[in-house]
Design a protein around this motif. Sequence first.
Motif, PDB file in Angstrom:
ATOM      1  N   VAL A 172      35.401  29.813  49.647  1.00 37.19           N
ATOM      2  CA  VAL A 172      35.720  30.673  49.100  1.00 37.19           C
ATOM      3  C   VAL A 172      37.147  31.084  48.925  1.00 37.19           C
ATOM      4  O   VAL A 172      37.634  31.800  47.962  1.00 37.19           O
ATOM      5  CB  VAL A 172      34.927  32.277  49.809  1.00 37.19           C
ATOM      6  CG1 VAL A 172      33.675  31.822  49.774  1.00 37.19           C
ATOM      7  CG2 VAL A 172      35.471  32.324  50.985  1.00 37.19           C
ATOM      8  N   PRO A 194      40.215  28.476  44.911  1.00 39.23           N
ATOM      9  CA  PRO A 194      39.784  28.634  43.698  1.00 39.23           C
ATOM     10  C   PRO A 194      39.040  27.731  42.675  1.00 39.23           C
ATOM     11  O   PRO A 194      38.985  27.766  41.437  1.00 39.23           O
ATOM     12  CB  PRO A 194      40.779  29.302  43.020  1.00 39.23           C
ATOM     13  CG  PRO A 194      41.923  28.557  43.370  1.00 39.23           C
ATOM     14  CD  PRO A 194      41.741  28.331  45.046  1.00 39.23           C
ATOM     15  N   SER A 203      33.779  29.565  43.833  1.00 40.60           N
ATOM     16  CA  SER A 203      34.547  30.479  43.081  1.00 40.60           C
ATOM     17  C   SER A 203      33.715  30.518  41.691  1.00 40.60           C
ATOM     18  O   SER A 203      33.984  31.534  40.833  1.00 40.60           O
ATOM     19  CB  SER A 203      35.849  29.850  42.958  1.00 40.60           C
ATOM     20  OG  SER A 203      35.978  28.193  42.683  1.00 40.60           O
ATOM     21  N   TYR A 226      31.069  33.034  41.603  1.00 39.93           N
ATOM     22  CA  TYR A 226      31.400  34.408  41.816  1.00 39.93           C
ATOM     23  C   TYR A 226      32.205  34.823  40.612  1.00 39.93           C
ATOM     24  O   TYR A 226      32.032  35.990  40.268  1.00 39.93           O
ATOM     25  CB  TYR A 226      32.148  34.773  43.147  1.00 39.93           C
ATOM     26  CG  TYR A 226      31.241  35.070  44.297  1.00 39.93           C
ATOM     27  CD1 TYR A 226      30.560  36.305  44.508  1.00 39.93           C
ATOM     28  CD2 TYR A 226      31.055  34.106  45.213  1.00 39.93           C
ATOM     29  CE1 TYR A 226      29.902  36.370  45.592  1.00 39.93           C
ATOM     30  CE2 TYR A 226      30.354  34.450  46.329  1.00 39.93           C
ATOM     31  CZ  TYR A 226      29.769  35.705  46.494  1.00 39.93           C
ATOM     32  OH  TYR A 226      29.062  35.721  47.591  1.00 39.93           O
ATOM     33  N   ALA A 227      33.036  33.989  40.073  1.00 38.89           N
ATOM     34  CA  ALA A 227      33.754  34.127  38.763  1.00 38.89           C
ATOM     35  C   ALA A 227      32.953  34.643  37.756  1.00 38.89           C
ATOM     36  O   ALA A 227      33.289  35.615  36.771  1.00 38.89           O
ATOM     37  CB  ALA A 227      34.770  33.033  38.283  1.00 38.89           C
ATOM     38  N   PHE A 231      31.353  38.353  38.397  1.00 39.70           N
ATOM     39  CA  PHE A 231      32.170  39.411  38.105  1.00 39.70           C
ATOM     40  C   PHE A 231      32.571  39.576  36.716  1.00 39.70           C
ATOM     41  O   PHE A 231      32.419  40.738  36.245  1.00 39.70           O
ATOM     42  CB  PHE A 231      33.601  39.168  38.849  1.00 39.70           C
ATOM     43  CG  PHE A 231      33.591  39.195  40.528  1.00 39.70           C
ATOM     44  CD1 PHE A 231      32.660  40.237  40.908  1.00 39.70           C
ATOM     45  CD2 PHE A 231      33.952  38.271  41.276  1.00 39.70           C
ATOM     46  CE1 PHE A 231      32.590  40.415  42.322  1.00 39.70           C
ATOM     47  CE2 PHE A 231      33.735  38.202  42.779  1.00 39.70           C
ATOM     48  CZ  PHE A 231      33.039  39.179  43.134  1.00 39.70           C
ATOM     49  N   TYR A 247      38.737  36.455  40.275  1.00 45.04           N
ATOM     50  CA  TYR A 247      38.443  35.854  41.657  1.00 45.04           C
ATOM     51  C   TYR A 247      39.868  35.511  42.276  1.00 45.04           C
ATOM     52  O   TYR A 247      39.995  35.729  43.700  1.00 45.04           O
ATOM     53  CB  TYR A 247      37.671  34.621  41.254  1.00 45.04           C
ATOM     54  CG  TYR A 247      37.385  33.847  42.763  1.00 45.04           C
ATOM     55  CD1 TYR A 247      35.840  34.338  43.123  1.00 45.04           C
ATOM     56  CD2 TYR A 247      37.970  33.015  43.327  1.00 45.04           C
ATOM     57  CE1 TYR A 247      35.420  33.825  44.355  1.00 45.04           C
ATOM     58  CE2 TYR A 247      37.468  32.594  44.301  1.00 45.04           C
ATOM     59  CZ  TYR A 247      36.269  32.945  45.137  1.00 45.04           C
ATOM     60  OH  TYR A 247      35.871  32.132  46.204  1.00 45.04           O
ATOM     61  N   MET A 273      35.555  43.537  45.172  1.00 41.73           N
ATOM     62  CA  MET A 273      35.246  42.190  44.957  1.00 41.73           C
ATOM     63  C   MET A 273      35.279  41.257  46.289  1.00 41.73           C
ATOM     64  O   MET A 273      34.481  40.381  46.417  1.00 41.73           O
ATOM     65  CB  MET A 273      35.977  41.477  43.793  1.00 41.73           C
ATOM     66  CG  MET A 273      35.602  42.186  42.565  1.00 41.73           C
ATOM     67  SD  MET A 273      36.575  41.139  41.028  1.00 41.73           S
ATOM     68  CE  MET A 273      38.220  41.487  41.449  1.00 41.73           C
ATOM     69  N   ILE A 320      32.453  39.145  48.351  1.00 35.08           N
ATOM     70  CA  ILE A 320      32.631  37.565  48.670  1.00 35.08           C
ATOM     71  C   ILE A 320      32.688  37.258  50.319  1.00 35.08           C
ATOM     72  O   ILE A 320      32.095  36.334  50.573  1.00 35.08           O
ATOM     73  CB  ILE A 320      33.834  36.980  47.752  1.00 35.08           C
ATOM     74  CG1 ILE A 320      33.775  37.296  46.330  1.00 35.08           C
ATOM     75  CG2 ILE A 320      34.189  35.437  48.185  1.00 35.08           C
ATOM     76  CD1 ILE A 320      35.321  36.975  45.786  1.00 35.08           C
TER      77      ILE A 320
END
Length: 339
Positions: free
Chosen positions: A41, A44, A49, A52-53, A56, A73, A278, A282
Amino acid sequence: MDDYLNVLTVGVCMKGLYDKKKIPRESLAYVLDSTGAPICVILPFTTWSVFYANLFYNEELVNTTFSSGFSAYVHAIPYLFYPFIAVLFVFLFCMGWMPKLGTMKKAYQRVAETGMVYSEASRKYNQEEADDSDDGNVWNFLIPIIVLVFLAIWTGEILLGVLAALIVCLVMYVPRKILSMEEFFNLMVSGFGSMLSIFFMLVGAFSLATVSSQLGLTEYLISLVTPFLSAAIFPAVSFLLLSVLAFVTGSNWGMSAVVIPILIPMCAALDGNVILTMAAIISGGAFGSHACFYTDATILSSNAARIENMEHAMSQWPYVFIAAGISAILFLAFGVVMG
């Protein structure tokens, strides 16, 4: 780059060295687990990553604040308190500056008294250990991985890279009798099967997120909790909420997909700090992957170290929960300072 790949490759490479140095396998499993999701995490360019990117960027607040989900991120990385602390603890532990606690202390005492790097309960996982050391060849691993990475980057299709890597494995392993044709296909089917539960979990999570959005569940929950929450404590609450959900369910990605459509709009309603929130989400997901004794990462770590799963989980829990407590305090402190 992926936490599963890290755990499996480093576990295979380092197990013999740990045994030679008379370091308990519980220590190896702890290091593997702590440098899996927590490392992935922070970087990137990993599966975490990317996941989650995309989550989001689907949220309006993030979409209007940052140029891309990747940008969002990257901005959250400096505030990933739990992953950074978990990795720091590993360094302190390996240097001997972190005290041995609980079951980990007993493991070191066992090695000092008996010379056994694993317990009697884990003996059954190490019966064929002597047969594993002579047939290894690093190119059997590197060539398929290089093919996978190259094609995934060149074509932009990860699935194509995976299929090509499987074909390369077939050509490399079967003619040289490393695996029989039956063993190869059994392992391939087993590998696909091990990912099905994650696939259905994510499909269910995204479906639930869509349904809750259409039902107005997010707006309803916001109206309920807004009078009782403030922007200052919201990141800490988000971290604790996702940590508990991920630990109880064993679904760190699934729970993230469920709560993000709720927590991000709630953060906007409270005029909170979206970057810190955020990062809290994470971090909570990383904690769940690291701490829950029946997550894939924890099970893989114990398997790579060839010890009982609960021995691994219990020996690392003191370090995991101390790191989580410090992280919650930091999210609270930064929430107060950053609003």
